[in-house]
Design an enzyme around this catalytic site. Structure first.
Site, PDB file in Angstrom:
ATOM      1  N   HIS A  29      25.854  49.199  87.137  1.00  0.00           N
ATOM      2  CA  HIS A  29      24.674  48.914  87.952  1.00  0.00           C
ATOM      3  C   HIS A  29      25.050  48.158  89.224  1.00  0.00           C
ATOM      4  CE1 HIS A  29      22.009  49.129  84.080  1.00  0.00           C
ATOM      5  NE2 HIS A  29      22.457  50.313  84.474  1.00  0.00           N
ATOM      6  N   GLN A  30      26.119  48.557  89.886  1.00  0.00           N
ATOM      7  CA  GLN A  30      26.558  47.868  91.098  1.00  0.00           C
ATOM      8  C   GLN A  30      25.490  47.985  92.190  1.00  0.00           C
ATOM      9  OE1 GLN A  30      28.750  50.409  89.727  1.00  0.00           O
ATOM     10  NE2 GLN A  30      29.746  48.896  88.436  1.00  0.00           N
TER      11      GLN A  30
END
Length: 538
Positions: A473-474
């Site tokens: 989930h960058q």
């Protein structure tokens, strides 16, 4: 030089939505450039096929971080989509809007992004097939599937155990209340992955005013002074250029958008000068404020059959494959994480602070650099995991070379704050509490890892440092805000100090959302289209 009103870089989650919305009136022309290729492959379209493409370089950037001191100097593997649909074509499809407090944070940083503004966008996006609810959208381009009638029996045992542990079952965490244990909703329709490309680009691909180019790797943005006027890209061994009469919009995601800005002279001056890149605009936050969800889990050996027995043997694979081909049903039509949910451990927290995951299958994660097939274990096993919803550690990324084909340096800086380390410990303790509930205790033979002998906080912390994993989930590397001193784009997604250039993808998130990031990323593409079309009208 090709001429368009808008040039969009990246056909991922946000870019697909943006390109579709900008061109649906027929008034404007747009060029959509994607470095990857077509998403029309079996392993992309089959929901559980993401196990196959997890290490596939034909559709995956396959990034690797620098060694992280907080994870015992281990590297993390970050798959990112290099294909039409971007990471929505290779992800686990879990659909989470986020909590209203997330957007209260966004609205405080950038007016116009509060819950009241983004909730209608989520509503118009969705085509929800679950029970009718006024908060859920139907008839939108993005299919969202309610899986609760199709999950493995062990997932129902998990929900029962969570309830016994004091965590009520939530029938729809994307409705009014987010908290509780749940079956995860996924972006699919009829047993087929509903990526952003399938949802937005497939219906739009025949429009004469939309040109979609694949295998087109953008190498730099072109400027006239401080105004973006186009891009340069490589395709089929040739260097090409495209001109934007109105705007260039970057939708490359949390890694590629800041990378392209830096390659084009927008970023921290010291980084750019170190690589011989002329500084067009000193923007110290390009690539900074990197956030991600970090998870950990517990492996259990079971006394009852799990999906391992269905998907490990060759005969089982054939049966599951035949069932999927004939009916579009069965485990191949779902995600591995069939259950999970959201809990609030701190009663003072404004929203859930821990996300839960339950998978009725177990598999061993290979070390970074090893490219295995994701194959279930040969014994009866399952996984129960978690990730803190609102981590406070931040990292950064930066180019390692002026070569646009070189991957950037990625420094996640996980577990850098006491809050994050404490939440990880609390997560393990909660997993064990749920596992002790009668509904799961009756089907557990043993805890395999970390193991029943790992009991002290020091021992658990050591296990977490060794075995923690990214939830992929960058975000927040070009974050949005009013103050150019702490952000990269303004509330209308315009790059500070530059004209004719916007960023619209997960990199602009002011803070990381509660839960999976694909739905918010698509929402950003939708919301960007509103802003751009409003500005085009003057």
């Amino acid at each position: 030089m090709q001429q368009f009103d808008y040039v969009i870089v990246g056909a991922g989650s946000a870019g697909s939505a943006l390109a579709s919305r900008l061109t649906e009136s027929g008034k404007y022309t747009a060029l959509l450039l994607e470095a990857g290729g077509s998403d029309r492959t079996f392993w992309v379209q089959m929901p559980l096929g993401y196990g196959k493409v997890f290490h596939d370089p034909s559709v995956n950037w396959r990034y690797t971080t620098e060694p992280d001191p907080n994870l015992d100097n281990q590297r993390s593997y970050w798959p990112r989509g290099k294909v039409l649909g971007g990471s929505s074509s290779i992800n686990a499809m879990v659909w989470v809007r986020g909590h209203p407090n997330d957007y209260a944070e966004w609205g405080a940083a950038a007016p116009g992004w509060g819950w009241d503004e983004v909730a209608p966008v989520f509503h118009r996006m969705e085509d929800w097939d679950g029970p009718a609810n006024p908060t859920r959208g139907t008839g939108g381009p993005q299919a969202v599937h309610d899986v609760k009638d199709e999950v493995h029996p062990l997932t129902r045992s998990y929900l029962e155990a969570a309830e016994q542990a004091g965590i009520a079952t939530n029938p729809d965490y994307n409705a009014a209340n987010m908290e509780g244990a749940a079956c995860y909703q996924i972006s699919s329709r009829g047993g087929i992955r509903a990526s952003a490309a399938r949802s937005y680009l497939w219906p739009a691909k025949k429009r004469r005013n939309l040109d979609i180019q694949t295998r087109a790797h953008v190498t730099r943005i072109l400027f006239d002074g401080t105004r973006a006027v186009g891009v340069e890209y490589r395709q089929n061994g040739q260097t090409r250029t495209a001109h934007a009469h109105a705007e260039v919009i970057l939708c490359g995601g949390a890694i590629n958008s800041p990378q392209l800005l830096q390659l084009s002279g927008i970023g921290p001056s010291a980084v750019l000068q170190n690589h011989g890149i002329e500084v067009l605009s000193e923007s110290p936050n390009v690539g900074r404020n990197l956030q991600d969800h970090l998870g950990s889990d517990i492996y259990y050996r079971a006394t009852v059959p799990t999906l391992n027995q269905e998907l490990r043997p060759m005969l089982g694979k054939l049966r599951a494959g035949l069932r999927y081909i004939l009916t579009r049903k069965g485990p191949l039509s779902l995600s591995l994480n069939q259950g999970g949910g959201f809990v609030r451990l701190d009663p003072e927290a404004p929203g859930p602070d821990l996300q839960l995951y339950f998978s009725p299958v177990s598999y061993t994660r290979a070390p970074v650099g090893v490219r295995p097939l994701m194959n279930p274990d040969p014994f009866r096993g399952f996984l129960m995991g978690f990730s803190p919803c609102k981590p406070t550690s931040t990292g950064y990324l930066q180019i390692r070379s002026p070569d646009p084909m070189a991957a950037p340096e990625l420094h996640p800086n996980y577990l850098d704050t006491e809050y994050d380390r404490a939440m990880m410990l609390k997560g393990i303790h909660l997993m064990r509490r749920i596992a002790r509930s009668p509904a799961l205790q009756s089907v557990i033979e043993s805890e395999m890892t970390p193991g029943a002998d790992i009991t002290s906080d020091d021992q658990i912390a050591a296990y977490i440092r060794q075995k923690a994993w990214t939830v992929f989930h960058q975000c927040s590397t070009c974050r949005m805000g009013r103050d150019a001193g702490v952000s990269v784009v303004d509330a209308r997604l315009r790059v500070h100090g530059i004209q004719g250039l916007r960023v619209a993808d997960a990199s602009i998130f002011p803070t990381i959302p509660t839960g999976n990031t694909n739905a918010p990323a698509i929402m950003v593409g939708e919301r960007a289209s509103d802003l751009i079309l409003q500005d085009a009208k003057g």
